[in-house]
Design a protein around this motif. Structure first.
Motif, short mmCIF file in Angstrom:
data_model
loop_
_atom_site.label_atom_id
_atom_site.label_comp_id
_atom_site.label_asym_id
_atom_site.label_seq_id
_atom_site.Cartn_x
_atom_site.Cartn_y
_atom_site.Cartn_z
N LEU A 24 32.36 40.37 31.98
CA LEU A 24 31.23 39.47 32.17
C LEU A 24 30.56 39.77 33.50
N GLU A 25 29.28 39.65 33.54
CA GLU A 25 28.54 39.88 34.79
C GLU A 25 29.01 38.91 35.88
N ILE A 26 29.35 37.70 35.48
CA ILE A 26 29.74 36.67 36.43
C ILE A 26 31.05 37.02 37.13
N VAL A 27 32.05 37.42 36.36
CA VAL A 27 33.36 37.81 36.90
C VAL A 27 33.80 39.08 36.19
N PRO A 28 33.37 40.23 36.67
CA PRO A 28 33.66 41.48 35.96
C PRO A 28 35.16 41.82 35.91
N ARG A 29 35.91 41.49 36.96
CA ARG A 29 37.35 41.79 37.01
C ARG A 29 38.09 40.52 37.45
N PRO A 30 38.61 39.74 36.51
CA PRO A 30 39.32 38.52 36.87
C PRO A 30 40.53 38.81 37.77
N PRO A 31 40.86 37.90 38.68
CA PRO A 31 41.98 38.13 39.59
C PRO A 31 43.32 38.30 38.87
N GLU A 32 43.46 37.75 37.67
CA GLU A 32 44.70 37.88 36.92
C GLU A 32 45.05 39.33 36.63
N LEU A 33 44.04 40.19 36.53
CA LEU A 33 44.30 41.61 36.30
C LEU A 33 45.11 42.21 37.44
N GLU A 34 44.75 41.86 38.64
CA GLU A 34 45.50 42.37 39.80
C GLU A 34 46.91 41.78 39.84
N PHE A 35 47.03 40.52 39.46
CA PHE A 35 48.35 39.87 39.45
C PHE A 35 49.31 40.61 38.50
#
Length: 76
Positions: A38-49
């Protein structure tokens, strides 16, 4: 629309991994679905978690709009 965008951004700002994991554990979920692109949040923080702990989260599916992870029983 502007309010929706602000709300979405506020939910991911300063995301806390410890709190996220505790909340995830409480659900007892076996799988985790993370949508992105999504343009708003392209990479959610959960991915890094999940990427920081591959022993707890095993990727079972990936496509252009998200990923699915199997959650280790020790995390449930």
């Amino acid at each position: 629309r502007d309010m929706s965008i602000a709300c979405i951004r506020a939910t991911v700002a300063d995301a806390d991994e410890k709190t996220w994991r505790e909340n995830l554990r409480k659900t007892g979920a076996s799988y985790l679905v993370i949508g992105y692109g999504l343009e708003i949040v392209p990479r959610p923080p959960e991915l890094e978690f999940v990427k920081r702990d591959p022993s707890a989260f095993r990727k079972v599916f990936e496509c252009a709009t998200g990923e699915i992870y199997s959650i280790d029983p020790g995390e449930r």
